[in-house]
Design a protein around this motif. Structure first.
Motif, PDB file in Angstrom:
ATOM      1  N   SER A 137       0.807  -1.226   0.000  1.00  0.00           N
ATOM      2  CA  SER A 137       0.000   0.000   0.000  1.00  0.00           C
ATOM      3  C   SER A 137       0.830   1.261   0.000  1.00  0.00           C
ATOM      4  O   SER A 137       0.372   2.294  -0.446  1.00  0.00           O
ATOM      5  N   MET A 138       2.069   1.204   0.510  1.00  0.00           N
ATOM      6  CA  MET A 138       2.840   2.431   0.669  1.00  0.00           C
ATOM      7  C   MET A 138       3.108   3.121  -0.665  1.00  0.00           C
ATOM      8  O   MET A 138       2.691   4.241  -0.895  1.00  0.00           O
ATOM      9  N   SER A 139       3.823   2.448  -1.564  1.00  0.00           N
ATOM     10  CA  SER A 139       4.277   3.138  -2.767  1.00  0.00           C
ATOM     11  C   SER A 139       3.140   3.412  -3.729  1.00  0.00           C
ATOM     12  O   SER A 139       3.161   4.401  -4.455  1.00  0.00           O
ATOM     13  N   MET A 140       2.133   2.541  -3.732  1.00  0.00           N
ATOM     14  CA  MET A 140       1.015   2.761  -4.650  1.00  0.00           C
ATOM     15  C   MET A 140      -0.014   3.719  -4.066  1.00  0.00           C
ATOM     16  O   MET A 140      -0.387   4.722  -4.675  1.00  0.00           O
ATOM     17  N   ALA A 141      -0.507   3.421  -2.882  1.00  0.00           N
ATOM     18  CA  ALA A 141      -1.602   4.212  -2.334  1.00  0.00           C
ATOM     19  C   ALA A 141      -1.172   5.618  -1.961  1.00  0.00           C
ATOM     20  O   ALA A 141      -1.979   6.544  -1.985  1.00  0.00           O
ATOM     21  N   ASN A 142       0.087   5.795  -1.617  1.00  0.00           N
ATOM     22  CA  ASN A 142       0.546   7.122  -1.216  1.00  0.00           C
ATOM     23  C   ASN A 142       0.567   8.103  -2.374  1.00  0.00           C
ATOM     24  O   ASN A 142       0.633   9.302  -2.167  1.00  0.00           O
ATOM     25  N   GLU A 175       5.379  -2.422  -7.821  1.00  0.00           N
ATOM     26  CA  GLU A 175       4.658  -3.331  -6.934  1.00  0.00           C
ATOM     27  C   GLU A 175       4.474  -4.696  -7.570  1.00  0.00           C
ATOM     28  O   GLU A 175       4.635  -5.729  -6.921  1.00  0.00           O
ATOM     29  N   CYS A 176       4.092  -4.683  -8.849  1.00  0.00           N
ATOM     30  CA  CYS A 176       3.900  -5.962  -9.549  1.00  0.00           C
ATOM     31  C   CYS A 176       5.221  -6.733  -9.650  1.00  0.00           C
ATOM     32  O   CYS A 176       5.268  -7.948  -9.433  1.00  0.00           O
ATOM     33  N   LEU A 177       6.299  -6.022  -9.971  1.00  0.00           N
ATOM     34  CA  LEU A 177       7.602  -6.685 -10.095  1.00  0.00           C
ATOM     35  C   LEU A 177       8.050  -7.250  -8.760  1.00  0.00           C
ATOM     36  O   LEU A 177       8.575  -8.377  -8.690  1.00  0.00           O
ATOM     37  N   LYS A 178       7.826  -6.502  -7.684  1.00  0.00           N
ATOM     38  CA  LYS A 178       8.210  -6.976  -6.353  1.00  0.00           C
ATOM     39  C   LYS A 178       7.463  -8.263  -5.998  1.00  0.00           C
ATOM     40  O   LYS A 178       8.043  -9.216  -5.472  1.00  0.00           O
ATOM     41  N   ALA A 179       6.156  -8.291  -6.303  1.00  0.00           N
ATOM     42  CA  ALA A 179       5.359  -9.476  -5.991  1.00  0.00           C
ATOM     43  C   ALA A 179       5.841 -10.686  -6.770  1.00  0.00           C
ATOM     44  O   ALA A 179       5.939 -11.799  -6.228  1.00  0.00           O
ATOM     45  N   TRP A 180       6.180 -10.496  -8.026  1.00  0.00           N
ATOM     46  CA  TRP A 180       6.606 -11.650  -8.836  1.00  0.00           C
ATOM     47  C   TRP A 180       8.021 -12.077  -8.512  1.00  0.00           C
ATOM     48  O   TRP A 180       8.379 -13.253  -8.684  1.00  0.00           O
ATOM     49  N   LYS A 181       8.837 -11.155  -8.048  1.00  0.00           N
ATOM     50  CA  LYS A 181      10.170 -11.582  -7.576  1.00  0.00           C
ATOM     51  C   LYS A 181      10.035 -12.475  -6.346  1.00  0.00           C
ATOM     52  O   LYS A 181      10.731 -13.489  -6.219  1.00  0.00           O
ATOM     53  N   ASN A 182       9.147 -12.099  -5.451  1.00  0.00           N
ATOM     54  CA  ASN A 182       8.900 -12.923  -4.271  1.00  0.00           C
ATOM     55  C   ASN A 182       8.312 -14.278  -4.659  1.00  0.00           C
ATOM     56  O   ASN A 182       8.629 -15.312  -4.060  1.00  0.00           O
ATOM     57  N   ALA A 183       7.429 -14.276  -5.663  1.00  0.00           N
ATOM     58  CA  ALA A 183       6.873 -15.540  -6.137  1.00  0.00           C
ATOM     59  C   ALA A 183       7.956 -16.422  -6.745  1.00  0.00           C
ATOM     60  O   ALA A 183       7.971 -17.651  -6.550  1.00  0.00           O
TER      61      ALA A 183
END
Length: 592
Positions: free
Chosen positions: A93-98, A575-583
């Motif tokens: 939420s931080m980088s997107m929602a802010n 955000e999307c890249l971070k999620a897929w790196k974790n995946a």
């Protein structure tokens, strides 16, 4: 397309009504642990892979917008039956929602802090907007905003008035009346745009200092009473018949001015009360406004298409995430502990893939909202500003036409006076010449006696002879007046194109009478002309300042839009890249 119109889009969150993590949107996730990401496998940035349980990553201020972004609060919590370790959801939420547009900025002078159903002083239920200004709050309805703007347009014809959202279509209102429960999107959009309207009005000095605007923001005044009292009730029907900077105080001469509504008679090449340099400035302003309109109209269509496409894409991400998350729970039905241990890493990997789709869904929904609030709505607002700028320019051109009409009328009346006087002098010289040559030339005397005899015979046969018209028996020549009367009867009455009699067809008394009448009219027209000239100076000064300020406002809006959009897309991609790196980390840890 009118972006302020009501939206027919439905909420596409596939998790609504369920116990899913995102069933109530991103704000429903508790600060702290997340369901999907094992501890020690978080990618906060390039090369970073560790995070403590419950610790939120530090906020990157470089991704912030120029304005205060506000904060999306996290409430409640939820976990699945997995035994993995979790990352705090705030990392998403931080980088997107802010970077999302807040409901209201703390820096704004006027804020609409709340919108919803309320009961007006007459006991009727309506949707009201709570306005906070200088520590006071007042509730106004949308219809009151609408009448405020209409009043400002009439009171300030040379000022570009900021726009408000469009009205609810009448047919849609009958089919489904606007209510706080069923049309929250429309209300939220109006809340944003009405707040923008009030602050844009406050930034314009002529509006900020106007008594009607100050009364609108004052809870001590009932808006119904304001509408039924001066200055609104004494507004003229036509602003061309009143001073442009103070329409409620017209002079008696203003009622004599022409009140034309069409520009068909305007001559761009004729004098219109301004200089060539000033007309060049206005031509450049009109050109810039036209280019803005030509650029924004197709942009509106493209933005709407992109927003709908992203909305559909986020729905697919949500559906895929739900399937992967459900599939990851299949290990719960495996009875053997040895088999469960073998499939644990596989289940975690599948779950992380589902989480990646969920993050894509949430971040895409945030991006969709940003496309609306930082691109589509501002561009639509600018288009409505441009429409009102056309109104100001049209009013100025109508005043120029009024100037040309009065100037042309004065010239016409003066030409008529000059023609009458010249004819009068010519007739005087002709009479003197006839008097001098009548006795010297028997031919001329005989011709004049013949005309007089013919006239006398005609009048006697018709019973219309007047004693005053009978020639003196001792005179050998007729009078000049008798000669001209006979000439008029013999030749018929000739009229000019505007219906006026030709000067030489009038008697001396008629010419004198018309000259005196026209001189009085020209005197009054000159007074009107001086008044119109002063009005033109006021209009040129006021409208030029307003239109120049509008162009500066549009330039600032463009800069904000062009800066905000890349930031939003970059945050979405991050955000999307971070999620897929974790995946990817979880998939690589699957035991084979």
């Amino acid at each position: 397309m009118n972006i302020f119109g009501e939206s027919d889009e439905e909420d596409n969150n596939p998790f609504s009504g369920t116990n899913h993590l995102y069933a109530s949107g991103i704000a429903a996730v508790a600060e702290g642990e997340d369901d999907f990401i094992p501890k020690g496998a978080i990618v906060e940035g390039e090369g970073e892979r560790t995070s403590e349980i419950g610790e939120a990553p530090e906020r990157d201020s470089s991704n912030d917008e120029e304005y205060d972004p506000g904060h999306i609060e996290s409430v409640g919590g939820n976990t699945t039956g997995t035994t993995g370790q979790f990352e705090p959801y705030v990392s998403l939420s931080m980088s997107m929602a802010n970077t999302a547009v807040p409901e209201h900025d703390d820096d704004t002078i006027i804020q609409i802090v709340e919108a919803g159903d309320y009961k007006d002083p007459w006991g009727k239920h309506a949707i009201g907007y709570a306005i906070r200004y200088q520590g006071k709050e007042i509730i106004r309805r949308y219809s009151e905003f609408d009448t405020l703007r209409q009043a400002l347009v009439k009171l300030l014809p040379t000022i570009v008035i900021p726009p408000i959202p469009s009205k609810h279509p009448l047919i849609k209102y009958f089919l489904r009346p606007l209510s706080a429960e069923t049309d929250s999107r429309i209300i939220e959009k109006r809340k944003r745009m009405l707040s923008s309207f009030l602050n844009n009005c406050y930034s314009i000095q002529e509006i900020r200092n106007h008594v009607v605007f100050t009364k609108f923001l004052d809870p001590e005044y009932s808006w119904k009473d304001v509408l039924n009292s001066p200055p609104i009730v004494i507004l003229p029907m036509n602003n061309l018949l009143a001073p442009p900077l103070n329409p409620t105080k017209p002079s008696p001469l203003h009622s004599l001015l022409p009140g034309q509504t069409s520009l068909s008679r305007l001559d761009p090449t004729a004098h219109n009360g301004s200089t060539t340099e000033l007309e060049t400035q206005y031509a450049q302003i009109e050109g810039r406004l036209r280019r803005y309109k030509n650029s924004l109209q197709p942009l509106q269509k493209i933005l709407r298409q992109h927003r709908l496409h992203f909305h559909s894409l986020s729905s697919l991400f949500a559906e895929l995430g739900a399937y992967y998350n459900a599939f990851s729970l299949q290990d719960n039905v495996i009875g053997s502990e040895s088999l469960a241990a073998q499939t644990k890493s596989l289940s975690d990997g599948i779950e992380r893939i589902g989480h990646g789709f969920d993050v894509n869904y949430v971040s895409s929904e945030i991006l969709v909202d940003k496309l609306l609030t930082i691109l589509e709505e501002p561009s639509g607002e600018i288009l409505q500003f441009l429409e009102d700028a056309k109104r100001v320019i049209h009013f100025r051109k109508l005043k120029q036409l009024q100037y040309q009409i009065i100037e042309a009328t004065i010239a016409k009346r003066e030409a008529r006076i000059k023609s009458l006087k010249e004819t009068q002098n010519q007739m005087k010289r002709l009479e003197d010449a006839l008097q001098q040559n009548a006795l010297e030339s028997p031919t001329i005397a005989e011709a004049m006696r013949h005309l007089e005899t013919t006239r006398s015979t005609d009048e006697t046969s018709n019973g219309q002879m007047q004693e005053t018209d009978q020639p003196s028996p001792t005179s050998t020549r007729p009078s000049h007046a008798s000669f001209m009367k006979q000439a008029k009867r013999g030749r018929g009455k000739r009229r000019s194109r505007n219906g006026e009699l030709e000067p030489h067809m009038l008697t001396e008394e008629e010419r004198q009478e018309e000259i005196q009448k026209l001189q009085k009219e020209v005197e009054k027209l000159n007074d009107c002309f001086r008044l119109t000239k002063k009005d033109m100076e006021d209009i040129n000064r006021s409208s030029l300042h307003s239109l120049t300020a509008l162009l500066e406002f549009i330039d600032q809006k463009w800069v904000m839009m062009l800066k905000s959009f890349p930031k939003s897309v970059l945050s979405w991609l991050t955000e999307c890249l971070k999620a897929w790196k974790n995946a990817k980390i979880a998939v690589n840890n699957i035991e084979t």
